[in-house]
Write a protein that holds these residues in place. Structure first.
Motif, short mmCIF file in Angstrom:
data_model
loop_
_atom_site.label_atom_id
_atom_site.label_comp_id
_atom_site.label_asym_id
_atom_site.label_seq_id
_atom_site.Cartn_x
_atom_site.Cartn_y
_atom_site.Cartn_z
N ALA A 110 17.98 -5.98 49.16
CA ALA A 110 17.96 -7.26 48.45
C ALA A 110 19.32 -7.95 48.51
CB ALA A 110 17.55 -7.05 46.99
N PHE A 111 20.37 -7.19 48.78
CA PHE A 111 21.72 -7.76 48.86
C PHE A 111 22.18 -7.95 50.30
CE2 PHE A 111 21.40 -5.56 44.80
CZ PHE A 111 21.85 -6.52 43.92
N LYS A 112 21.25 -7.77 51.26
CA LYS A 112 21.58 -7.96 52.66
C LYS A 112 21.09 -9.31 53.15
CE LYS A 112 21.07 -3.03 53.84
NZ LYS A 112 20.32 -2.06 54.69
N THR A 113 21.57 -9.70 54.31
CA THR A 113 21.01 -10.86 54.98
C THR A 113 19.84 -10.41 55.84
OG1 THR A 113 22.52 -10.62 56.86
CG2 THR A 113 23.25 -12.02 55.03
N ASN A 128 10.99 -13.36 56.38
CA ASN A 128 12.26 -13.22 55.67
C ASN A 128 12.19 -11.97 54.79
OD1 ASN A 128 14.64 -13.49 54.20
ND2 ASN A 128 14.44 -15.72 54.07
N TYR A 129 12.51 -10.82 55.38
CA TYR A 129 12.38 -9.56 54.67
C TYR A 129 13.42 -9.42 53.56
CZ TYR A 129 9.46 -8.47 58.70
OH TYR A 129 8.50 -8.51 59.67
N ALA A 130 14.58 -10.00 53.73
CA ALA A 130 15.61 -9.93 52.69
C ALA A 130 15.14 -10.64 51.42
CB ALA A 130 16.90 -10.56 53.19
N LEU A 131 14.49 -11.78 51.58
CA LEU A 131 13.97 -12.52 50.44
C LEU A 131 12.86 -11.75 49.75
CD1 LEU A 131 14.66 -15.25 49.16
CD2 LEU A 131 12.78 -16.26 50.47
N GLN A 132 12.00 -11.12 50.55
CA GLN A 132 10.92 -10.32 49.98
C GLN A 132 11.46 -9.10 49.24
OE1 GLN A 132 7.45 -9.59 52.52
NE2 GLN A 132 8.24 -11.11 53.95
N MET A 133 12.48 -8.47 49.79
CA MET A 133 13.10 -7.33 49.12
C MET A 133 13.73 -7.73 47.80
SD MET A 133 12.59 -4.56 50.81
CE MET A 133 12.14 -3.99 52.46
N ALA A 134 14.34 -8.91 47.75
CA ALA A 134 14.93 -9.39 46.50
C ALA A 134 13.85 -9.62 45.45
CB ALA A 134 15.71 -10.68 46.76
N GLY A 135 12.73 -10.24 45.85
CA GLY A 135 11.63 -10.45 44.91
C GLY A 135 11.03 -9.15 44.43
#
Length: 273
Positions: free
Chosen positions: A34-37, A237-244
């Motif tokens: 979640a903290f990655k690009t 956008n896997y980073a955005l999904q991981m953050a959610g």
């Protein structure tokens, strides 16, 4: 014999530790991702720790993707679901300590509802709520799940193990039934209240299918529904999904870690005789 038991415990502890490590690895990966690009996540050789820690994913969730609205709705629905605790407790107390005609038959019917899948009743419930104008409202989202047979059963079993003398003594002192319930019965049921409170929080926080059905406007969507929309709109956008996903899971993990002893002890239904 003592050494054998000790070796057995050590072996079991090692096995459980390894199993627990494998279980928690996906959650650690999700939180760190979640903290990655996004380029870091889809790299051929991804690293566990971010090369450059960033909060841009969370900023995008709340500034552009309405996760602030979804969070507000989820909190409101979760808080409203706690009202069901009092209703379940009152029903369980009534079944345990009051005698009325048809009590046993009614209790069996309540338990029988546990065998009916929720999907079977969704259409009739939706039609009834639509007829009274409760679709697309917070009340319409919360009302069908406000009470449940499982909660009533737990409270009934707990209160059944508490001697009637507690309540008779209060009646002899002039206490009314509402006073007895709120000032005597509920304080005695703190373990089961903790269990039901945690389950209510998890159920409200993870509510997905029913809010998706009953709400036609995104302003009533919950975090689970918003996360599903995120996966559909930003599938690459896997980073955005991981953050959610991390934002959804972390509060539940924190609640569980804090109150896990109540979960384990609360299901051991017992009371003072």
């Amino acid at each position: 014999m003592v050494s054998i038991n000790r070796k057995t415990k050590i072996i079991i502890g090692i096995i459980l530790g390894i199993w627990g490590a494998f279980t928690i690895i996906p959650f650690i990966w999700m939180i760190l991702s979640a903290f990655k690009t996004n380029p870091e996540i889809v790299a051929i050789q991804p690293k566990i720790l971010p090369n450059e820690w960033t909060l841009d994913n969370f900023r995008e969730l709340f500034q552009r993707l309405n996760f602030g609205v979804y969070l507000k709705n989820t909190i409101i629905i979760t808080l409203m679901s706690f009202v069901g605790l009092l209703i379940n407790a009152a029903a369980g107390f009534g079944f345990a300590h009051y005698d009325f005609k048809g009590k046993n038959v009614l209790f069996i019917l309540v338990l029988a509802t546990m065998m009916i899948p929720g999907q079977v009743t969704m259409i009739p419930v939706y039609l009834m709520l639509n007829a009274v104008g409760l679709t697309n409202t917070y009340l319409g989202i919360v009302l069908p799940g406000l009470t449940g047979a499982f909660g009533i059963f737990l409270f009934r079993q707990f209160f059944s193990n508490i001697s009637e003398e507690f309540f008779e003594a209060a009646r002899l002192d002039g206490a009314g039934e509402f006073y007895i319930f709120f000032r005597v019965a509920l304080p005695l049921s703190r373990p089961i209240l903790a269990v039901q409170g945690i389950l209510a929080f998890i159920g409200g926080w993870n509510s997905f299918l029913w809010p998706l059905i009953i709400a036609n406007d995104q302003k009533f969507y919950t975090l689970s529904v918003g996360l599903q929309l995120l996966q559909g709109q930003h599938g690459a956008n896997y980073a955005l999904q991981m953050a959610g996903a991390a934002f959804m899971v972390v509060p539940i993990l924190i609640i569980f870690l804090i109150f896990q002893k109540y979960i384990l002890s609360g299901f051991n239904i017992s009371g003072g005789k």
